[in-house]
Design a protein around this motif. Structure first.
Motif, PDB file in Angstrom:
ATOM      1  N   TYR A 293       0.840  -1.186   0.000  1.00  0.00           N
ATOM      2  CA  TYR A 293       0.000   0.000   0.000  1.00  0.00           C
ATOM      3  C   TYR A 293       0.877   1.239   0.000  1.00  0.00           C
ATOM      4  O   TYR A 293       2.048   1.197   0.356  1.00  0.00           O
ATOM      5  CB  TYR A 293      -0.943   0.007   1.203  1.00  0.00           C
ATOM      6  CG  TYR A 293      -0.255   0.096   2.540  1.00  0.00           C
ATOM      7  CD1 TYR A 293      -0.077   1.317   3.175  1.00  0.00           C
ATOM      8  CD2 TYR A 293       0.221  -1.042   3.176  1.00  0.00           C
ATOM      9  CE1 TYR A 293       0.555   1.400   4.396  1.00  0.00           C
ATOM     10  CE2 TYR A 293       0.849  -0.960   4.396  1.00  0.00           C
ATOM     11  CZ  TYR A 293       1.016   0.262   5.007  1.00  0.00           C
ATOM     12  OH  TYR A 293       1.647   0.346   6.213  1.00  0.00           O
TER      13      TYR A 293
ATOM     14  N   ARG B 100      -6.355   2.076   2.461  1.00  0.00           N
ATOM     15  CA  ARG B 100      -7.441   1.319   1.816  1.00  0.00           C
ATOM     16  C   ARG B 100      -8.692   2.156   1.656  1.00  0.00           C
ATOM     17  O   ARG B 100      -9.440   1.989   0.700  1.00  0.00           O
ATOM     18  CB  ARG B 100      -7.768   0.049   2.599  1.00  0.00           C
ATOM     19  CG  ARG B 100      -6.688  -0.979   2.356  1.00  0.00           C
ATOM     20  CD  ARG B 100      -7.035  -2.394   2.300  1.00  0.00           C
ATOM     21  NE  ARG B 100      -8.206  -2.884   1.657  1.00  0.00           N
ATOM     22  CZ  ARG B 100      -8.753  -4.040   1.992  1.00  0.00           C
ATOM     23  NH1 ARG B 100      -8.264  -4.737   2.983  1.00  0.00           N
ATOM     24  NH2 ARG B 100      -9.784  -4.485   1.336  1.00  0.00           N
TER      25      ARG B 100
ATOM     26  N   LYS C 187      -2.859   1.709  -3.473  1.00  0.00           N
ATOM     27  CA  LYS C 187      -2.183   0.406  -3.465  1.00  0.00           C
ATOM     28  C   LYS C 187      -0.761   0.569  -3.877  1.00  0.00           C
ATOM     29  O   LYS C 187      -0.350   1.483  -4.458  1.00  0.00           O
ATOM     30  CB  LYS C 187      -2.890  -0.561  -4.416  1.00  0.00           C
ATOM     31  CG  LYS C 187      -4.267  -0.914  -3.926  1.00  0.00           C
ATOM     32  CD  LYS C 187      -4.895  -1.912  -4.840  1.00  0.00           C
ATOM     33  CE  LYS C 187      -6.275  -2.259  -4.329  1.00  0.00           C
ATOM     34  NZ  LYS C 187      -6.944  -3.228  -5.121  1.00  0.00           N
TER      35      LYS C 187
END
Length: 92
Positions: free
Chosen positions: A23, A87, A92
């Motif tokens: 991430y 998220r 990502k």
């Protein structure tokens, strides 16, 4: 205190923090999430205050949506790990 709150809100935080995918987190993302969480919560509460007495129950739908969205943003922004914040923003 934070650990106790994280335990209480673990059903909301665990799905966001569960994956092992890479991430990309920016500290500004957390600040923006907290800001918009506060704004949405304020708008929901303001809408609740402005609903006239004896109004149709349909008026409460925006109140519930805005308030819950704002509280969710505040909870994730204040208690969530970096992965959870990333998220929320889809990084990502």
């Amino acid at each position: 205190m934070k650990a106790a709150l994280r335990k209480i809100f673990s059903p909301l935080l665990t799905p966001l923090e569960a994956s092992e995918e890479p991430y990309h987190y920016k500290p500004l993302s957390r600040k923006i999430l907290l800001f918009f969480g506060a704004v949405f919560t304020f708008l929901g509460l303001l809408a609740a205050w402005l609903i006239p007495e004896g109004a149709d129950p349909g008026y409460y739908f925006p109140v519930v949506v805005f308030t819950l969205a704002g509280l969710y943003g505040l909870i994730v922004g204040a208690l969530g790990e970096d992965r959870a914040v990333a998220r929320i923003w889809g990084n990502k």
